[in-house]
Design a protein around this motif. Structure first.
Motif, short mmCIF file in Angstrom:
data_model
loop_
_atom_site.label_atom_id
_atom_site.label_comp_id
_atom_site.label_asym_id
_atom_site.label_seq_id
_atom_site.Cartn_x
_atom_site.Cartn_y
_atom_site.Cartn_z
N MET A 73 0.96 -1.11 -0.11
CA MET A 73 0.03 -0.09 -0.14
C MET A 73 0.76 1.22 -0.16
SD MET A 73 -2.93 -1.26 2.67
CE MET A 73 -3.87 0.33 2.87
N MET A 74 2.02 1.23 0.59
CA MET A 74 2.91 2.37 0.71
C MET A 74 3.74 2.47 -0.52
SD MET A 74 3.65 2.49 4.90
CE MET A 74 4.33 0.86 5.12
N ASN A 75 3.90 1.37 -1.38
CA ASN A 75 4.71 1.29 -2.38
C ASN A 75 5.97 1.11 -1.92
OD1 ASN A 75 2.72 1.66 -4.50
ND2 ASN A 75 2.58 3.84 -4.06
N LEU A 76 6.27 0.38 -1.10
CA LEU A 76 7.87 0.04 -0.55
C LEU A 76 8.42 -0.90 -1.50
CD1 LEU A 76 7.40 -0.29 3.25
CD2 LEU A 76 7.82 1.93 1.80
N THR A 77 9.58 -0.39 -2.58
CA THR A 77 9.98 -1.08 -3.58
C THR A 77 11.14 -2.21 -2.78
OG1 THR A 77 11.51 0.78 -4.07
CG2 THR A 77 9.28 0.33 -5.35
N ASP A 78 11.67 -1.69 -1.67
CA ASP A 78 12.80 -2.41 -1.26
C ASP A 78 12.34 -3.06 0.08
OD1 ASP A 78 12.43 -0.30 0.42
OD2 ASP A 78 14.67 0.32 0.57
N TYR A 79 11.29 -3.37 0.23
CA TYR A 79 10.74 -4.31 1.35
C TYR A 79 10.98 -5.81 0.99
CZ TYR A 79 7.31 -6.82 4.11
OH TYR A 79 6.65 -7.58 5.25
N GLY A 80 11.29 -6.34 2.21
CA GLY A 80 11.29 -7.71 2.14
C GLY A 80 12.80 -8.14 2.72
N ILE A 81 12.97 -9.45 2.83
CA ILE A 81 14.33 -10.18 3.02
C ILE A 81 15.36 -10.25 1.94
CG2 ILE A 81 15.59 -11.96 4.18
CD1 ILE A 81 13.21 -12.19 6.08
N ARG A 82 16.16 -9.36 1.89
CA ARG A 82 17.20 -9.23 0.83
C ARG A 82 18.52 -8.80 1.19
NH1 ARG A 82 17.89 -4.83 -0.79
NH2 ARG A 82 16.33 -3.12 -0.72
N GLU A 83 19.62 -9.00 0.39
CA GLU A 83 20.95 -8.43 1.02
C GLU A 83 20.88 -6.82 0.66
OE1 GLU A 83 25.45 -8.69 -0.77
OE2 GLU A 83 24.21 -10.18 -1.24
N GLY A 84 21.47 -6.25 1.58
CA GLY A 84 21.22 -4.84 1.63
C GLY A 84 19.88 -4.14 2.19
N ALA A 85 18.99 -5.19 2.37
CA ALA A 85 17.84 -4.29 3.04
C ALA A 85 18.18 -3.81 4.58
CB ALA A 85 16.70 -5.21 3.29
N TRP A 86 17.17 -2.96 5.03
CA TRP A 86 17.28 -2.36 6.44
C TRP A 86 17.62 -3.31 7.65
CZ3 TRP A 86 15.19 2.84 7.92
CH2 TRP A 86 15.22 3.46 7.10
N ALA A 87 17.01 -4.63 7.58
CA ALA A 87 17.14 -5.58 8.49
C ALA A 87 16.26 -5.07 9.59
CB ALA A 87 18.77 -5.91 8.84
N ASP A 88 15.02 -4.47 9.59
CA ASP A 88 14.22 -4.21 10.66
C ASP A 88 13.52 -5.55 10.68
OD1 ASP A 88 15.42 -1.73 10.92
OD2 ASP A 88 13.60 -0.72 9.99
N LEU A 89 13.55 -6.40 11.59
CA LEU A 89 12.75 -7.46 11.64
C LEU A 89 12.69 -8.02 13.20
CD1 LEU A 89 14.98 -10.30 11.39
CD2 LEU A 89 15.75 -8.81 9.77
N ILE A 90 12.00 -9.18 13.08
CA ILE A 90 12.14 -10.02 14.53
C ILE A 90 12.30 -11.53 13.90
CG2 ILE A 90 10.26 -8.47 15.55
CD1 ILE A 90 8.19 -11.08 14.98
#
Length: 171
Positions: free
Chosen positions: A109-126
Motif C-alpha cells: 500500500m505504501m509502494n515500498l519497493t525495497d521491502y522484504g528480506i534481501r541483501e542490503g535491506a534495512w534489516a528491521d525484523l523480528i
C-alpha cells in the motif's frame, strides 16, 4: 459494515475496480464503537473477512496505544493481527492472512519497493522460534529478538536466542 449487503457489495466491487485499499483499526473500533447499543453491540469494524477474501487490499493497524481512545496496547503488531483475526471474522486457516495484513499488504500500500528480506535491506525484523507465521500469529513466540537496522534493540529473551548476539558484530 453498517450497510445493507447489496450496497456493501456495490462499494466493494468499486474498490476492487479502482484498486482502493483499506486500513482497519480494530482496537480503536472495538473500544469506541457500539457503546450506545442495549443489545448485540456492533464490532465497529469494516467487513474485514469479506473484503480480504474478495481481493481488496486491507491492512490492519493501531493509531492509539494506552491513551483516551484505546486504554490498552503494547505497540506489538502481532497483537493487532490477533485482534483483527478475532474481531474481523477471519478463520483459523487465515492466520497467515492476518500476518500479511501487518507486513506485506501495508508495504504494498505504501509502494515500498525495497521491502522484504534481501541483501542490503534495512534489516528491521523480528527473529523468533516459531515454525511459521501461522504459529507466530496463533500463539506467539517463546523467544523473540527485535532488530532495527540489523542491530538488536533488546536483549534476547532466552539462551536459545544467543546466536542473535553475533549480529551485533555484523556491519
Amino acid at each position: 459494515s453498517a450497510l445493507p449487503r447489496q450496497e456493501f457489495e456495490r462499494i466493494r466491487d468499486q474498490m476492487i475496480d479502482l484498486d482502493i485499499a483499506v486500513v482497519t483499526l480494530p482496537a480503536a473500533n472495538l473500544y469506541l464503537q457500539g457503546r450506545s447499543h442495549d443489545m448485540l453491540p456492533p464490532r465497529g469494524l469494516t467487513r474485514v473477512a469479506e473484503l480480504i477474501r474478495a481481493g481488496v487490499a486491507i491492512a490492519t493497524a493501531s493509531d492509539n496505544i494506552q491513551d483516551p481512545f484505546v486504554p490498552t496496547g503494547s505497540g506489538d503488531m502481532l497483537e493487532i493481527a490477533r485482534w483483527t483475526l478475532l474481531a474481523g471474522h477471519l478463520r483459523g486457516d487465515e492466520l497467515a492472512t492476518a500476518y500479511d495484513m501487518i507486513t506485506a499488504i501495508p508495504a504494498r500500500m505504501m509502494n515500498l519497493t525495497d521491502y522484504g528480506i534481501r541483501e542490503g535491506a534495512w534489516a528491521d525484523l523480528i527473529v523468533t522460534d516459531c515454525e511459521d507465521v501461522s504459529a507466530l500469529v496463533g500463539g506467539g513466540p517463546d523467544c523473540i529478538q527485535v532488530l532495527a537496522k540489523g542491530r538488536p534493540v533488546a536483549a534476547p529473551a532466552s539462551p536459545a536466542m544467543e546466536a542473535i548476539r553475533a549480529l551485533e558484530d555484523v556491519p
